[in-house]
Design a protein around this motif. Structure first.
Motif, PDB file in Angstrom:
ATOM      1  N   LYS A  33       1.004  -1.237  -0.072  1.00  0.00           N
ATOM      2  CA  LYS A  33       0.002  -0.083  -0.093  1.00  0.00           C
ATOM      3  C   LYS A  33       0.784   1.229  -0.002  1.00  0.00           C
ATOM      4  O   LYS A  33       0.806   2.124  -0.517  1.00  0.00           O
ATOM      5  N   GLY A  34       2.086   1.178   0.896  1.00  0.00           N
ATOM      6  CA  GLY A  34       2.545   2.374   0.824  1.00  0.00           C
ATOM      7  C   GLY A  34       3.508   2.810  -0.624  1.00  0.00           C
ATOM      8  O   GLY A  34       3.459   3.866  -0.943  1.00  0.00           O
ATOM      9  N   SER A  35       3.905   1.724  -1.310  1.00  0.00           N
ATOM     10  CA  SER A  35       4.353   1.826  -2.615  1.00  0.00           C
ATOM     11  C   SER A  35       3.391   2.364  -3.454  1.00  0.00           C
ATOM     12  O   SER A  35       3.641   2.979  -4.448  1.00  0.00           O
ATOM     13  N   GLU A  36       2.093   1.705  -3.404  1.00  0.00           N
ATOM     14  CA  GLU A  36       0.984   2.264  -4.192  1.00  0.00           C
ATOM     15  C   GLU A  36       0.656   3.443  -4.110  1.00  0.00           C
ATOM     16  O   GLU A  36       0.788   4.377  -4.919  1.00  0.00           O
ATOM     17  N   TYR A  37       0.509   3.902  -2.694  1.00  0.00           N
ATOM     18  CA  TYR A  37       0.453   5.663  -2.562  1.00  0.00           C
ATOM     19  C   TYR A  37       1.507   6.259  -2.845  1.00  0.00           C
ATOM     20  O   TYR A  37       1.278   7.365  -3.524  1.00  0.00           O
ATOM     21  N   ALA A  38       2.867   6.073  -2.631  1.00  0.00           N
ATOM     22  CA  ALA A  38       4.009   6.658  -3.136  1.00  0.00           C
ATOM     23  C   ALA A  38       3.833   6.883  -4.545  1.00  0.00           C
ATOM     24  O   ALA A  38       4.138   7.975  -4.971  1.00  0.00           O
ATOM     25  N   GLU A  39       3.590   5.992  -5.316  1.00  0.00           N
ATOM     26  CA  GLU A  39       3.531   5.892  -6.862  1.00  0.00           C
ATOM     27  C   GLU A  39       2.305   6.758  -7.085  1.00  0.00           C
ATOM     28  O   GLU A  39       2.718   7.733  -8.047  1.00  0.00           O
ATOM     29  N   HIS A  40       1.021   6.835  -6.751  1.00  0.00           N
ATOM     30  CA  HIS A  40       0.213   7.862  -7.010  1.00  0.00           C
ATOM     31  C   HIS A  40       0.526   9.249  -6.538  1.00  0.00           C
ATOM     32  O   HIS A  40       0.366  10.166  -7.376  1.00  0.00           O
ATOM     33  N   ALA A  41       1.148   9.458  -5.401  1.00  0.00           N
ATOM     34  CA  ALA A  41       1.663  10.775  -5.047  1.00  0.00           C
ATOM     35  C   ALA A  41       2.530  11.294  -6.373  1.00  0.00           C
ATOM     36  O   ALA A  41       2.514  12.339  -6.370  1.00  0.00           O
ATOM     37  N   ARG A  42       3.684  10.292  -6.769  1.00  0.00           N
ATOM     38  CA  ARG A  42       4.524  10.935  -7.656  1.00  0.00           C
ATOM     39  C   ARG A  42       3.758  11.113  -8.852  1.00  0.00           C
ATOM     40  O   ARG A  42       4.075  12.263  -9.822  1.00  0.00           O
ATOM     41  N   ASP A  43       2.823  10.306  -9.405  1.00  0.00           N
ATOM     42  CA  ASP A  43       1.875  10.795 -10.419  1.00  0.00           C
ATOM     43  C   ASP A  43       1.372  12.001 -10.361  1.00  0.00           C
ATOM     44  O   ASP A  43       1.281  12.854 -11.329  1.00  0.00           O
ATOM     45  N   GLU A  44       0.826  12.351  -9.219  1.00  0.00           N
ATOM     46  CA  GLU A  44       0.022  13.292  -9.110  1.00  0.00           C
ATOM     47  C   GLU A  44       1.076  14.697  -8.995  1.00  0.00           C
ATOM     48  O   GLU A  44       0.506  15.695  -9.696  1.00  0.00           O
TER      49      GLU A  44
END
Length: 141
Positions: free
Chosen positions: A75-86
Protein backbone atom coordinates in the motif's frame (compact mmCIF):
# COMPACT_ATOMS: atom_id res chain seq x y z
CA UNK A 1 -5.19 -68.49 83.85
CA UNK A 2 -6.36 -67.66 80.42
CA UNK A 3 -6.69 -70.23 77.84
CA UNK A 4 -3.50 -70.72 75.90
CA UNK A 5 -5.32 -71.66 72.67
CA UNK A 6 -7.44 -68.56 72.80
CA UNK A 7 -4.38 -66.39 73.27
CA UNK A 8 -2.62 -68.08 70.36
CA UNK A 9 -5.74 -67.66 68.26
CA UNK A 10 -5.93 -64.00 69.14
CA UNK A 11 -2.24 -63.54 68.35
CA UNK A 12 -2.63 -65.34 65.04
CA UNK A 13 -5.70 -63.27 64.21
CA UNK A 14 -3.85 -60.07 65.17
CA UNK A 15 -0.89 -61.17 63.02
CA UNK A 16 -3.20 -61.84 60.05
CA UNK A 17 -4.92 -58.50 60.58
CA UNK A 18 -1.51 -56.77 60.73
CA UNK A 19 -0.41 -58.57 57.59
CA UNK A 20 -3.68 -57.56 55.88
CA UNK A 21 -3.17 -53.96 56.96
CA UNK A 22 0.45 -54.12 55.75
CA UNK A 23 -0.66 -55.51 52.36
CA UNK A 24 -3.36 -52.86 52.08
CA UNK A 25 -0.85 -50.17 53.05
CA UNK A 26 1.62 -51.42 50.42
CA UNK A 27 -1.16 -51.61 47.84
CA UNK A 28 -2.29 -48.07 48.78
CA UNK A 29 1.33 -46.87 48.60
CA UNK A 30 1.75 -48.53 45.20
CA UNK A 31 -1.52 -46.99 44.02
CA UNK A 32 -0.39 -43.59 45.29
CA UNK A 33 2.98 -44.00 43.53
CA UNK A 34 1.18 -45.01 40.32
CA UNK A 35 -1.16 -42.01 40.65
CA UNK A 36 1.81 -39.71 41.24
CA UNK A 37 3.60 -41.15 38.20
CA UNK A 38 0.44 -40.75 36.10
CA UNK A 39 0.05 -37.16 37.32
CA UNK A 40 3.70 -36.48 36.51
CA UNK A 41 3.29 -37.97 33.01
CA UNK A 42 0.06 -36.04 32.43
CA UNK A 43 1.71 -32.82 33.63
CA UNK A 44 4.59 -33.40 31.23
CA UNK A 45 2.10 -34.01 28.39
CA UNK A 46 0.17 -30.84 29.25
CA UNK A 47 3.37 -28.84 29.49
CA UNK A 48 4.52 -30.16 26.12
CA UNK A 49 1.12 -29.36 24.65
CA UNK A 50 1.28 -25.85 26.09
CA UNK A 51 4.72 -25.34 24.56
CA UNK A 52 3.45 -26.60 21.20
CA UNK A 53 0.40 -24.31 21.34
CA UNK A 54 2.61 -21.40 22.32
CA UNK A 55 5.00 -22.12 19.45
CA UNK A 56 2.05 -22.38 17.06
CA UNK A 57 0.66 -19.08 18.35
CA UNK A 58 4.02 -17.35 17.95
CA UNK A 59 4.42 -18.80 14.46
CA UNK A 60 0.91 -17.70 13.46
CA UNK A 61 1.53 -14.23 14.90
CA UNK A 62 4.83 -14.01 13.02
CA UNK A 63 3.15 -15.04 9.76
CA UNK A 64 0.28 -12.60 10.26
CA UNK A 65 2.75 -9.83 11.08
CA UNK A 66 4.68 -10.59 7.91
CA UNK A 67 1.44 -10.51 5.91
CA UNK A 68 0.48 -7.15 7.41
CA UNK A 69 3.98 -5.82 6.77
CA UNK A 70 3.86 -6.88 3.13
CA UNK A 71 0.35 -5.46 2.75
CA UNK A 72 1.37 -2.15 4.30
CA UNK A 73 4.53 -2.08 2.23
CA UNK A 74 2.51 -2.71 -0.94
CA UNK A 75 0.00 0.00 0.00
CA UNK A 76 2.85 2.38 0.81
CA UNK A 77 4.43 1.75 -2.57
CA UNK A 78 1.06 2.17 -4.25
CA UNK A 79 0.41 5.47 -2.44
CA UNK A 80 3.94 6.69 -3.16
CA UNK A 81 3.50 5.95 -6.87
CA UNK A 82 0.12 7.70 -6.82
CA UNK A 83 1.72 10.73 -5.11
CA UNK A 84 4.53 10.79 -7.69
CA UNK A 85 2.00 10.66 -10.53
CA UNK A 86 -0.02 13.47 -8.97
CA UNK A 87 3.14 15.55 -8.41
CA UNK A 88 4.10 15.07 -12.08
CA UNK A 89 0.60 16.08 -13.17
CA UNK A 90 0.66 19.21 -11.00
CA UNK A 91 4.15 20.08 -12.26
CA UNK A 92 3.03 19.75 -15.88
CA UNK A 93 -0.04 21.87 -15.13
CA UNK A 94 2.18 24.48 -13.47
CA UNK A 95 4.51 24.54 -16.47
CA UNK A 96 1.54 24.95 -18.80
CA UNK A 97 0.10 27.81 -16.77
CA UNK A 98 3.52 29.45 -16.42
CA UNK A 99 3.78 29.30 -20.22
CA UNK A 100 0.31 30.85 -20.49
CA UNK A 101 1.28 33.65 -18.07
CA UNK A 102 4.51 34.24 -19.98
CA UNK A 103 2.48 34.49 -23.21
CA UNK A 104 0.06 36.97 -21.60
CA UNK A 105 3.00 38.99 -20.23
CA UNK A 106 4.55 39.18 -23.70
CA UNK A 107 1.21 40.30 -25.14
CA UNK A 108 0.80 42.98 -22.45
CA UNK A 109 4.41 44.08 -22.90
CA UNK A 110 3.86 44.44 -26.61
CA UNK A 111 0.63 46.39 -25.95
CA UNK A 112 2.32 48.68 -23.40
CA UNK A 113 5.34 49.21 -25.67
CA UNK A 114 3.05 50.15 -28.54
CA UNK A 115 1.08 52.55 -26.30
CA UNK A 116 4.29 54.18 -25.02
CA UNK A 117 5.47 54.68 -28.62
CA UNK A 118 2.13 56.23 -29.58
CA UNK A 119 1.80 58.44 -26.48
CA UNK A 120 5.22 58.98 -24.86
CA UNK A 121 4.11 62.00 -22.81
CA UNK A 122 1.13 60.24 -21.31
CA UNK A 123 3.31 57.19 -20.47
CA UNK A 124 5.88 59.46 -18.81
CA UNK A 125 3.16 61.13 -16.72
CA UNK A 126 1.76 57.78 -15.62
CA UNK A 127 5.24 56.56 -14.69
CA UNK A 128 5.90 59.72 -12.62
CA UNK A 129 2.56 59.33 -10.83
CA UNK A 130 3.15 55.68 -10.03
CA UNK A 131 6.68 56.47 -8.80
CA UNK A 132 5.37 59.28 -6.58
CA UNK A 133 2.73 56.97 -5.03
CA UNK A 134 5.29 54.23 -4.40
CA UNK A 135 7.62 56.79 -2.81
CA UNK A 136 4.84 57.89 -0.42
CA UNK A 137 4.01 54.30 0.54
CA UNK A 138 7.67 53.40 1.14
CA UNK A 139 8.43 56.56 3.13
CA UNK A 140 5.54 55.97 5.58
CA UNK A 141 6.99 52.67 6.71
Amino acid sequence: MPNHDTTNDLKAEARRAAEDVGREARRAADDAADAAENAKNRSAELLGSAFEKGAEFVDAARKRGAEYYEGARGKGSEYAEHARDEARRIYREGERRAGDVAGYAEDYYDDVSAMVRRNPGQALGIAVGVGFLLGLIVSRR
